[in-house]
Design an enzyme around this catalytic site. Structure first.
Site, mmCIF file in Angstrom:
data_model
loop_
_atom_site.group_PDB
_atom_site.id
_atom_site.type_symbol
_atom_site.label_atom_id
_atom_site.label_comp_id
_atom_site.label_asym_id
_atom_site.label_seq_id
_atom_site.Cartn_x
_atom_site.Cartn_y
_atom_site.Cartn_z
ATOM 1 N N VAL A 24 -20.860 1.706 -3.212
ATOM 2 C CA VAL A 24 -21.094 0.262 -3.098
ATOM 3 C C VAL A 24 -22.492 -0.030 -2.533
ATOM 4 C CG1 VAL A 24 -20.298 -1.901 -2.052
ATOM 5 C CG2 VAL A 24 -18.628 -0.190 -2.762
ATOM 6 N N GLY A 34 -25.087 3.280 4.923
ATOM 7 C CA GLY A 34 -24.280 3.911 3.869
ATOM 8 C C GLY A 34 -24.684 3.416 2.501
ATOM 9 N N VAL A 35 -25.317 4.317 1.728
ATOM 10 C CA VAL A 35 -25.737 3.934 0.377
ATOM 11 C C VAL A 35 -24.964 4.759 -0.663
ATOM 12 C CG1 VAL A 35 -27.964 2.817 0.776
ATOM 13 C CG2 VAL A 35 -27.839 5.318 0.791
ATOM 14 N N GLY A 36 -23.629 4.736 -0.510
ATOM 15 C CA GLY A 36 -22.736 5.414 -1.455
ATOM 16 C C GLY A 36 -22.466 4.506 -2.642
ATOM 17 N N LYS A 95 0.867 -1.186 0.000
ATOM 18 C CA LYS A 95 0.000 0.000 0.000
ATOM 19 C C LYS A 95 0.900 1.231 0.000
ATOM 20 C CE LYS A 95 -4.549 0.799 0.629
ATOM 21 N NZ LYS A 95 -5.738 0.078 0.216
#
Ligand code: NAD
Length: 366
Positions: A190, A186-188, A87
Site C-alpha cells: 500500500v 512502510g513502503v510495501g 473474521k
C-alpha cells in the site's frame, strides 16, 4: 459451550457477549483448528478475511478473532458496504504448514455457515490459497480470476489518499499537496502506491522501511529522502503516514511527532483510545485508520453486486471516503472529542439504526 460433530469436523459453539456467533472447528484428519467469529450482522452478512497465523494457544487465537471481527463491524458500517462484521483465524503450526487439505477443510467449515460469513484474504493467506478454498465453498471473495476485484492495495492506497486530501483541506484549507512533506512509514504493497499518488500530487516524500532495497528503489523513482525506522517517528514533516504496523500511535511516540496530520493505511494505529485524545491535545489531526483504509474492503464488496464487479463503481465508492472523514473532522471539532471516538460513535449509530443495511443479497459470480 456446545459441541457437535458434522462432516467429520467437531464444531464448538462459544457463547460470547455482544457476538452473534463464535464457532471453533477441529478437523484432526486435516490438521485444522480454526475460529470463525460473527460480531454483528445488522447491516448484512458478515464479511472479513481469514488469517493464517501461529498462536501460542487457542485462547490467543480466540481473542484475536473476536477483536478482528468487531473491528470489521465498524469498518464496514463506516464504509457503507452493507456487510456485517466477521473474521476467521486458522491456527498455524510453528512451521506455518499450509496444505491444500487444510485449506479445503477450513472452506468446508465456512460452508457450514451457508453464507452467514464470507471469507477473504488476510495475513498469511494468499490469493492462490483462496483458489484452493473455493473448492470447498462459494462464500468467498477476492479469488484471482477475471470476474474478481483483483489486488486490493491500489484501492486501499487510493482511499488513504482521499483521507489525506480531506485532512489537508481541514487543516490548511487546500487540497493541494504541492510542496507538502509527507513521511511514509512502510513502503510495501500500500505504502509504495500511496507514495506514487503523493509524488504526482507534488508532495516531497520522506520514506522509511526495514527493507532497504525497497527504499532505494522508491527514493530513486520518486526523489524521496530515506530515513531510518527510528527517525521516521520524529522527522519534521507536514503529514505522517503510518503504512506498516499497528500500535504506532502511543504515549511514547506521539509526544515526539513533528507533524500536523496523521493519516495512513496501517490497521489499529492507536495503541489505546487515549492516544487519539493525545493527538488531539497536540493539535495533530488524525484520520481514523479504519475509515480511510477501507478502500480494499469497498473494492472487494463490489464483487458481490448483482451485476458483477465494476472497477469504476469501486473508485466512485472509495472517493466518498473524502466526505466521510470530513464529517468526522467536523463533528470532532464541534463535540471536542477525538476523531477516533467520533468514528466509533458514527459506527454505533449506523449499527443501532441499521443505516446502510444491504437490501439485495450478495451474489457470487465465480
Ligand atoms: P506490506 O507487508 O506489503 O507492507 C508493509 C511494509 O512495512 C513492508 O515493506 C515492511 O518491510 C515495512 N515495515 C515493517 N515494519 C516496519 C518498521 N518498523 N518501519 C518501517 N517499515 C516497516 O503490507 P501492506 O499490504 O502494504 O499493508 C500495510 C498496512 O496497511 C498493514 O497494517 C495492513 O494491515 C494495512 N492494510 C492493508 C490493506 C491492503 O489492501 N493491503 C488494507 C487495509 C489495511
Amino acid at each position: 459451550m456446545k459441541t457437535t460433530c458434522t462432516h467429520n469436523m467437531d464444531v464448538i459453539e462459544h457463547e460470547i457477549d455482544e457476538y452473534e456467533k463464535v464457532l471453533e472447528f477441529i478437523d484432526s484428519d486435516h490438521g485444522l483448528r480454526a475460529f470463525i467469529a460473527i460480531h454483528n450482522t445488522r447491516l448484512g452478512v458478515a464479511l472479513g478475511g481469514t488469517r493464517f497465523f501461529h498462536y501460542d494457544s487457542a485462547d490467543k487465537a480466540l481473542t484475536d478473532v473476536l477483536r478482528l471481527a468487531k473491528g470489521m463491524s465498524y469498518k464496514s458500517a463506516l464504509a457503507e458496504v452493507g456487510t456485517g462484521g466477521g473474521k476467521s483465524v486458522i491456527m498455524a503450526d510453528k512451521n506455518h504448514t499450509k496444505t491444500p487439505d487444510l485449506l479445503r477443510a477450513f472452506a468446508r467449515a465456512v460452508n457450514l455457515l451457508q453464507g452467514e460469513y464470507i471469507c477473504a484474504e488476510d495475513v498469511g493467506i494468499t490469493a492462490s490459497d483462496l483458489t484452493v478454498m473455493r473448492e470447498g465453498t462459494q462464500y468467498i471473495v477476492g479469488i484471482p480470476h477475471l470476474k474478481s476485484s483483483g489486488n486490493p492495495s491500489p484501492f486501499t492506497a487510493f482511499g488513504v489518499f482521499m483521507g489525506l486530501l480531506a485532512a489537508s483541506f481541514k487543516k490548511w484549507n487546500t487540497r493541494s499537496l504541492k510542496g507538502k512533506k509527507v513521511a511514509i512509514q512502510g513502503v510495501g504493497s500500500v505504502g509504495r502506491i500511496l507514495a506514487e499518488y503523493l509524488f504526482f500530487a507534488g508532495a516531497d516524500l520522506i520514506i522509511s522501511d526495514i527493507n532497504q532495497e525497497l527504499c532505494r528503489e522508491i527514493a530513486h523513482r520518486m526523489g524521496a529522502t530515506i530515513v531510518s525506522p527510528q527517525e521516521i517517528l520524529t522527522v519534521e514533516c507536514d503529514i505522517f503516514s503510518p503504512c506498516a504496523m499497528g500500535g504506532i500511535l502511543n504515549s511514547k511516540t506521539i509526544p515526539n511527532f513533528k507533524c500536523e496530520i496523521v493519516a495512513g493505511a496501517a490497521n489499529n494505529q492507536l495503541l489505546s483510545s487515549e492516544d487519539g485524545a493525545l493527538l488531539q491535545q497536540m493539535g495533530i489531526l488524525y484520520a481514523p485508520d479504519f475509515v480511510i483504509n477501507a478502500g480494499g474492503l469497498i473494492n472487494v464488496c463490489c464483487e458481490i453486486e448483482p451485476e458483477g464487479y465494476s472497477a469504476t463503481l469501486a473508485r466512485e465508492r472509495i472517493e466518498l471516503i473524502y466526505e466521510r472523514v470530513m464529517e468526522i473532522f467536523d463533528r470532532s471539532e464541534q463535540q471536542g472529542c477525538s476523531t477516533n471516538d467520533v468514528a466509533i460513535q458514527i459506527g454505533d449509530e449506523r449499527l443501532k439504526k441499521k443505516i446502510g443495511k444491504r437490501t439485495i443479497p450478495p451474489v457470487f459470480h465465480h
